[in-house]
Write an enzyme that holds these catalytic residues in place. Structure first.
Site, PDB file in Angstrom:
ATOM      1  N   LYS A 171       0.871  -1.182   0.000  1.00  0.00           N
ATOM      2  CA  LYS A 171       0.000   0.000   0.000  1.00  0.00           C
ATOM      3  C   LYS A 171       0.900   1.222   0.000  1.00  0.00           C
ATOM      4  O   LYS A 171       2.061   1.125   0.411  1.00  0.00           O
ATOM      5  CB  LYS A 171      -0.873   0.001   1.247  1.00  0.00           C
ATOM      6  CG  LYS A 171      -1.896  -1.121   1.250  1.00  0.00           C
ATOM      7  CD  LYS A 171      -2.979  -0.826   2.241  1.00  0.00           C
ATOM      8  CE  LYS A 171      -3.874  -2.048   2.424  1.00  0.00           C
ATOM      9  NZ  LYS A 171      -4.422  -2.107   3.765  1.00  0.00           N
ATOM     10  N   HIS A 174       1.849   6.645   2.936  1.00  0.00           N
ATOM     11  CA  HIS A 174       1.135   7.909   2.824  1.00  0.00           C
ATOM     12  C   HIS A 174       1.691   8.978   3.756  1.00  0.00           C
ATOM     13  O   HIS A 174       2.638   8.732   4.519  1.00  0.00           O
ATOM     14  CB  HIS A 174      -0.374   7.715   3.005  1.00  0.00           C
ATOM     15  CG  HIS A 174      -0.749   7.070   4.306  1.00  0.00           C
ATOM     16  ND1 HIS A 174      -0.546   7.692   5.501  1.00  0.00           N
ATOM     17  CD2 HIS A 174      -1.311   5.864   4.572  1.00  0.00           C
ATOM     18  CE1 HIS A 174      -0.981   6.895   6.472  1.00  0.00           C
ATOM     19  NE2 HIS A 174      -1.442   5.767   5.928  1.00  0.00           N
ATOM     20  N   HIS A 177       2.430   8.279   7.310  1.00  0.00           N
ATOM     21  CA  HIS A 177       3.667   7.543   7.583  1.00  0.00           C
ATOM     22  C   HIS A 177       4.864   8.488   7.553  1.00  0.00           C
ATOM     23  O   HIS A 177       5.793   8.348   8.334  1.00  0.00           O
ATOM     24  CB  HIS A 177       3.855   6.414   6.573  1.00  0.00           C
ATOM     25  CG  HIS A 177       2.771   5.378   6.613  1.00  0.00           C
ATOM     26  ND1 HIS A 177       2.042   5.050   5.509  1.00  0.00           N
ATOM     27  CD2 HIS A 177       2.281   4.638   7.633  1.00  0.00           C
ATOM     28  CE1 HIS A 177       1.153   4.111   5.845  1.00  0.00           C
ATOM     29  NE2 HIS A 177       1.274   3.855   7.130  1.00  0.00           N
TER      30      HIS A 177
HETATM   31  N1  LIG Z   1       1.614  -0.645  16.842  1.00  0.00           N
HETATM   32  C1  LIG Z   1       0.917  -0.061  15.915  1.00  0.00           C
HETATM   33  N2  LIG Z   1      -0.360  -0.368  15.739  1.00  0.00           N
HETATM   34  N3  LIG Z   1       1.513   0.866  15.148  1.00  0.00           N
HETATM   35  C2  LIG Z   1       0.911   1.591  14.082  1.00  0.00           C
HETATM   36  C3  LIG Z   1       0.958   0.862  12.797  1.00  0.00           C
HETATM   37  C4  LIG Z   1       0.409   1.664  11.655  1.00  0.00           C
HETATM   38  C5  LIG Z   1      -0.207   0.857  10.566  1.00  0.00           C
HETATM   39  N4  LIG Z   1       0.740   0.030   9.873  1.00  0.00           N
HETATM   40  C6  LIG Z   1      -0.894   1.807   9.594  1.00  0.00           C
HETATM   41  O1  LIG Z   1      -0.345   2.133   8.583  1.00  0.00           O
HETATM   42  O2  LIG Z   1      -1.998   2.255   9.859  1.00  0.00           O
END
Ligand SMILES: NC(=[NH2+])NCCC[C@H](N)C(=O)O
Length: 503
Positions: A171, A174, A177
């Site tokens: 994905k 974005h 991030h």
């Molecule tokens: N420990 C966690 N849940 N960290 C955040 C992860 C964010 C997730 N990969 C996203 O893009 O939405």
């Protein structure tokens, strides 16, 4: 060691530093200027130097420092007291001017002294740190500040994990991030500069049904050469294609489900493909993070959470008074008492959820620290967008209710959205594309003045550094919890509080 700075300071005038234990003008140049204000207040109003020093605020909006006089509770009206302090003020080598406003006096520093003292301190402290090899913790991490200037040991002996960036494979990376990456890197450096031991973790979105779909898509439109060249972009393209195809042909979803089931059951051939996607994506991310001078100590991810660890994390709450069973057999936890709603923590078919993985992962990290260092972490920060406030608050609360020892050490650092970030050509955002565009745009701005452009030794490198700074600083300029509109113009402008201006 600091003789050089000591004698430099002496040329500007003596400071009453012995009266203020927490002032350290030989390490922190700003303290020298605050001390000068304190010295003057002491002689004008007979306030103890230490009290006066405390009152010199560096958070002033109108000048470099401000002092609010009501806090001294001196006889007479605060406005009159302030006026007297203002009248008695003498410009010095440290403080160039003062102004009076109601119960406040504002001060502006002498810039020449500030520059001389700051540069001397940086040089002095960094050479000291290097030849003794004791620049606190900086030696450990590739990207951190080499000089001991700006370091202290207040966090000595404390250990933390900071989790940030955490993109999802297949994905787009974005804007959220990007913001997590910038804030997370900043906080890591800050804690390290304060003497903490910091581990930087990246928790990838690298597991779930979508990887089944990706594998189905790979059979349809995957291309080895493209994958090697730009794995993140290519996997995204494959994913977009198969999603569209599956809209028309739902049997693809069924295939995907079966494939992912294979992965969950440890089918080696299914896992091999997934592992290749993951490894190539990480390699590409590392390259891009390196451009930003950021590195991670650990690439974890949703895939790294084992079934056993999830079920033991769930076992810890199974019998809690907060747990409910849904009609279909799913397990819910009722956190309405804490204004955190109800949430499913185990599906009816027993498969794991985003939240249950987070529960298990937090415990895993705690145990890892215990094994390695004999104690859990003192702090674990999650840098995650505010959209996930509820999620984070829920899993922190569940861990707390289940008696997890590390629960108090968890902290969520959230942030608002970045609106309208896209490359000029398309809508999906890839971090490397944003950075390339920053560099290219910067170079074309530089080229507008051809004569000057020719004088620059390595214009591409300069454009690269300026572009990167522009992106980072635009992000750090806005208040963390607010949304902001991404603007190329503001990002790369050389006026105002921008990265380009800073450089
Ligand atoms: N420990 C966690 N849940 N960290 C955040 C992860 C964010 C997730 N990969 C996203 O893009 O939405």
């Amino acid at each position: 060691m600091t003789d050089h700075i000591r004698s430099l300071v002496a040329t500007f005038g003596d400071l009453p530093s012995n009266d203020v234990p927490e002032a350290d003008p030989l390490r922190n140049p700003l303290d020298a200027f605050r001390l000068d204000v304190a010295r003057q207040l002491h002689s004008s109003l007979d306030i103890p130097v230490e009290k006066a020093f405390e009152a010199v605020s560096t958070a002033s909006k109108v000048a470099d420092f401000s002092v609010a006089f009501p806090r001294f509770k001196l006889p007479g009206k605060p406005n009159d007291v302030a006026e007297k302090a203002y009248r008695d003020f003498q410009p010095s080598a440290y403080i160039a001017e003062a102004s009076h406003q109601g119960a406040f006096v504002h001060y502006k520093v002498n810039h020449e002294t500030m520059a001389k003292l700051t540069l001397a301190t940086i040089t002095e402290l960094s050479s000291r740190g290097e030849d003794k090899g004791d620049a606190p913790s900086a030696s450990k991490s590739k990207g951190s500040i080499k000089s001991a200037y700006g370091h202290n040991e207040s966090g000595k002996g404390q250990r933390m994990i900071i989790e940030f960036s955490s993109p999802n494979i297949a994905k787009p990376f974005h804007a959220g991030h990007l913001r997590s990456t910038i804030i997370g890197a900043f906080l890591s450096n800050l804690y390290e500069a304060n003497g903490w031991y910091v581990e930087r973790w990246n928790y990838l979105g690298d597991w779930g049904k979508q990887f089944g779909l990706l594998a189905v898509g790979w059979e349809r439109s995957g291309d080895e050469a493209k994958l090697k060249e730009d794995p993140i972009k290519h996997l995204y393209d494959v994913y977009v294609e198969v999603n569209a195809a599956a809209e028309a042909d739902p049997s693809l979803h069924e295939k995907a489900r079966v494939y992912f089931k294979g992965m969950e059951d440890g089918d080696e051939s299914a896992l091999a493909l997934w592992r290749k996607f993951r490894d190539l994506s990480i390699a590409k991310y590392e390259e891009t993070y390196a451009r930003l001078n950021i590195h991670f100590d650990v690439y974890s991810g949703e895939s790294q959470v084992t079934k056993q660890s999830i079920s033991s994390a769930l076992d810890a709450v199974r019998d809690s008074e907060y747990v409910e069973r849904a009609e279909n057999g799913a397990m819910l936890i009722d956190l309405t008492k804490y204004k955190l709603e109800k949430t499913v923590i185990e599906r009816a078919d027993g498969t794991a959820l985003y939240i249950s993985r987070d529960l298990a992962e937090a415990k895993k990290r705690w145990n890892l620290f215990k094994e390695k260092y004999g104690a859990g972490f003192d702090k674990m920060i999650y840098v995650v967008a505010s959209q996930q406030d509820l999620h984070l608050a829920q899993f922190f609360k569940i861990l707390d209710l289940s008696g997890f020892e590390g629960a108090k050490a968890l902290q969520h650092v959230n942030f608002g959205m970045v609106l309208g970030m896209s490359t000029r050509k398309g809508t999906a955002v890839f971090l490397d594309k944003i950075l390339e565009e920053a560099q290219e745009t910067m170079e074309s701005i530089m080229k507008q003045n051809e004569d000057r452009y020719k004088l620059i030794e390595d214009p591409q490198r300069v454009a690269y550094v300026l572009g990167e700074s522009g992106v980072k600083i635009q992000d750090l300029t806005g208040k963390r919890h607010l949304n902001y509109e991404f603007s190329w113009k503001r990002c790369l402008s050389n006026e105002g509080d921008t990265g380009v201006f800073l450089q």
